[in-house]
Design a protein around this motif. Structure first.
Motif, PDB file in Angstrom:
ATOM      1  N   UNK A 175      -7.170  13.890  -0.336  1.00 55.53           N
ATOM      2  CA  UNK A 175      -6.048  13.697   0.575  1.00 55.53           C
ATOM      3  C   UNK A 175      -5.772  12.201   0.615  1.00 55.53           C
ATOM      4  N   UNK A 176      -4.761  11.794  -0.119  1.00 54.86           N
ATOM      5  CA  UNK A 176      -4.510  10.378  -0.385  1.00 54.86           C
ATOM      6  C   UNK A 176      -3.825   9.700   0.800  1.00 54.86           C
ATOM      7  N   UNK A 177      -4.527   8.837   1.504  1.00 55.68           N
ATOM      8  CA  UNK A 177      -3.928   8.253   2.712  1.00 55.68           C
ATOM      9  C   UNK A 177      -2.728   7.363   2.447  1.00 55.68           C
ATOM     10  N   UNK A 178      -2.638   6.767   1.261  1.00 52.91           N
ATOM     11  CA  UNK A 178      -1.557   5.802   1.013  1.00 52.91           C
ATOM     12  C   UNK A 178      -0.196   6.448   0.793  1.00 52.91           C
ATOM     13  N   UNK A 179      -0.143   7.769   0.648  1.00 52.20           N
ATOM     14  CA  UNK A 179       1.166   8.403   0.448  1.00 52.20           C
ATOM     15  C   UNK A 179       1.701   9.030   1.725  1.00 52.20           C
ATOM     16  N   UNK A 226     -13.972  15.168  -6.089  1.00 49.36           N
ATOM     17  CA  UNK A 226     -13.587  15.057  -4.680  1.00 49.36           C
ATOM     18  C   UNK A 226     -14.164  13.770  -4.103  1.00 49.36           C
ATOM     19  N   UNK A 227     -13.563  12.638  -4.441  1.00 52.86           N
ATOM     20  CA  UNK A 227     -14.099  11.354  -3.989  1.00 52.86           C
ATOM     21  C   UNK A 227     -13.807  11.092  -2.519  1.00 52.86           C
ATOM     22  N   UNK A 228     -14.602  10.247  -1.922  1.00 55.86           N
ATOM     23  CA  UNK A 228     -14.332   9.773  -0.571  1.00 55.86           C
ATOM     24  C   UNK A 228     -13.309   8.639  -0.648  1.00 55.86           C
ATOM     25  N   UNK A 229     -12.572   8.385   0.427  1.00 52.23           N
ATOM     26  CA  UNK A 229     -11.535   7.343   0.388  1.00 52.23           C
ATOM     27  C   UNK A 229     -12.042   5.983  -0.074  1.00 52.23           C
ATOM     28  N   UNK A 246     -11.750   0.883  -2.608  1.00 50.55           N
ATOM     29  CA  UNK A 246     -12.874   0.075  -2.117  1.00 50.55           C
ATOM     30  C   UNK A 246     -12.392  -1.147  -1.350  1.00 50.55           C
ATOM     31  N   UNK A 247     -13.305  -1.750  -0.610  1.00 51.47           N
ATOM     32  CA  UNK A 247     -12.978  -2.933   0.177  1.00 51.47           C
ATOM     33  C   UNK A 247     -12.343  -4.004  -0.710  1.00 51.47           C
ATOM     34  N   UNK A 248     -11.235  -4.557  -0.244  1.00 54.28           N
ATOM     35  CA  UNK A 248     -10.532  -5.580  -0.998  1.00 54.28           C
ATOM     36  C   UNK A 248      -9.458  -5.046  -1.922  1.00 54.28           C
TER      37      UNK A 248
END
Length: 257
Positions: free
Chosen positions: A54-58, A89-92, A97-99
């Motif tokens: 579930x892609x947060x950036x979209x 099924x990767x985690x966000x 990643x940071x940065x």
């Protein structure tokens, strides 16, 4: 096999080569429409990966992101029944990643319709799709035609960036009453679900050129609002495209003219 990290995924894919690898990118909450993409991939590829993220950036609406259904356990059971070789099924934080500071933006085809009503949406789609292609290193990717504008955005970015992957569009699957299969349909109340096929009927009217009548029929059926109902040329094909809200759920659909 459910994989959570890019390194594990790449290790598995490397072990499959020289097999042909297909990928079906999804946000989960799978239904028969998704499974039709899986079957198309299985028919054409030696190995098939389904991504669930579930892609947060979209999401330009935080409430929409929070309410998006997450059903990984049942999704995995469905995919096991289809003989999928791997689920990624990767985690966000694995994807972003940071940065993280890079965005893929496709102009032109992304700008009208969904692009106008959901600022930043297609930047999020283009970025995550580009990343998933690089992570999976797949040979073919399968997308449904229900998200017609999204499919054209993905095709444009692959052509423009010379990405070594073939994009395969698959027909929209519909319920017997014409409603396009969508993960969002699960959020409709029974009463709203009974009204939802008006969207399909209105598109059939719009195909004749009577857009005013088509809009009136959508609102008369009980939809709260219409973001757009237009005939547009996207990807060299004329389509009726519509987005409307029913029971607080935003539904989109399209069909050829």
């Amino acid at each position: 096999m459910i994989l959570r990290t890019i390194s594990d995924l790449r290790g598995v894919v490397a072990g499959w080569r020289p097999a042909t690898v297909g990928v079906v990118p999804t946000m989960g909450a799978l239904h028969d429409g998704h499974l039709s993409l899986v079957r198309a991939a299985k028919a054409e590829c030696d190995r098939v990966i389904v991504t669930i993220f579930v892609n947060p950036t979209q999401f330009n609406n935080p409430d929409d992101l929070a309410k998006y259904p997450r059903t990984e356990e049942s999704d995995a059971a469905l995919l096991a029944g289809e003989g999928v070789d791997a689920i990624f099924a990767p985690r966000p934080e694995e994807v972003y990643p940071q940065g993280f500071a890079t965005t893929v933006s496709v102009s032109g085809v992304s700008e009208p319709l969904e692009g106008a009503h959901r600022p930043g949406h297609f930047d999020g789609v283009a970025t995550v799709v580009t990343k998933l292609f690089g992570m999976t290193r797949a040979d073919r990717a399968y997308f449904g035609e229900k998200d017609w504008q999204q499919l054209q955005v993905v095709r444009r970015l692959v052509a423009d960036l010379n990405l070594p992957i073939e994009i395969v569009g698959c027909p929209t699957l519909r319920e017997p009453d014409g409603l396009a299969m969508s993960s969002r349909n699960a959020r409709l109340s029974p009463e709203a679900r009974a009204k939802a096929p008006a969207l399909y009927r209105a598109m059939q009217v719009a195909r004749t050129g009577d857009l005013d009548r088509a809009r009136a029929e959508i609102l008369a059926a009980g939809f709260e609002s219409i973001d757009y109902l237009e005939v547009a040329d996207l990807g060299g094909v004329r389509r009726v495209l519509v987005a409307a809200t029913l029971d607080g759920v935003r539904l989109i659909d399209n069909m050829a003219v």
